[in-house]
Design a protein around this motif. Structure first.
Motif, short mmCIF file in Angstrom:
data_model
loop_
_atom_site.label_atom_id
_atom_site.label_comp_id
_atom_site.label_asym_id
_atom_site.label_seq_id
_atom_site.Cartn_x
_atom_site.Cartn_y
_atom_site.Cartn_z
N LYS A 211 -8.51 -1.99 -2.42
CA LYS A 211 -8.11 -1.17 -1.27
C LYS A 211 -6.64 -1.40 -0.94
CE LYS A 211 -9.09 -0.13 3.51
NZ LYS A 211 -9.63 -0.60 4.76
N GLU A 212 -6.19 -2.65 -0.96
CA GLU A 212 -4.78 -2.95 -0.67
C GLU A 212 -3.88 -2.31 -1.72
OE1 GLU A 212 -4.74 -7.20 -0.50
OE2 GLU A 212 -5.59 -7.26 1.51
N ALA B 27 1.12 4.81 -0.12
CA ALA B 27 2.37 4.79 0.65
C ALA B 27 3.54 5.19 -0.23
CB ALA B 27 2.59 3.40 1.24
N GLU C 52 -3.74 1.42 -1.07
CA GLU C 52 -2.91 1.75 0.09
C GLU C 52 -1.42 1.64 -0.24
OE1 GLU C 52 -4.45 -0.84 3.11
OE2 GLU C 52 -6.06 0.55 3.63
N LYS C 53 -1.04 0.65 -1.05
CA LYS C 53 0.36 0.53 -1.47
C LYS C 53 0.78 1.73 -2.31
CE LYS C 53 0.63 -4.51 -1.43
NZ LYS C 53 0.75 -5.72 -2.25
#
Length: 137
Positions: A69-70, A77, A73-74
């Motif tokens: 998930k991290e 972005a 998200e990166k």
């Protein structure tokens, strides 16, 4: 301890998963006083090891999901930033084409148009130099 009737519950973690017990009904910040009376006897050792392994696998998988998930998200972005840049470039391109058609139609003075183009080029070079300077810093 609290002189209240205990509540029947079921354990849901580790090698005692599924075992029923009576516990204190008073909870402060999600933690009770720790008084426990087991209804069921302990699970066989082999079953306890299996439960421990299953919980270990669950926590490992959950940790991977958090990492994925991290990472997502990166990446999202980054794509949003690129999308914003493309939108700005597209808007500039549309403006330039509109100005070109206006110039061809004779609605804009040639000198005014040339001055605008030069100002935009200078602004673009200025931004490039600023970005280059930021990268060097």
């Amino acid at each position: 301890m609290h002189q209240l009737r205990p509540i029947k519950r079921v354990a849901f973690e580790g090698p005692v998963t599924g075992r029923r017990f009576y516990g204190c009904p008073v909870q402060e910040n999600g933690v009770n006083c720790g008084v426990v009376e087991w209804v069921d006897g302990p699970w066989p050792t082999v079953f306890q090891r299996c439960l421990c392994k299953l919980w270990e696998m669950f926590h490992e998988q959950n940790f991977r999901r958090v990492q994925d998930k991290e990472k997502f998200e990166k990446e999202l972005a980054k794509l949003r930033t690129e999308n914003d840049k493309l939108c700005i470039e597209y808007t500039k391109l549309v403006d330039d084409v509109s100005k070109m058609f206006d110039w061809q139609d004779g609605r804009v003075d040639k000198k005014v148009y040339q001055k605008q183009v030069e100002e935009e080029e200078l602004e673009k070079k200025k931004k490039e130099l600023e970005e280059k300077a930021m990268l060097e810093v």
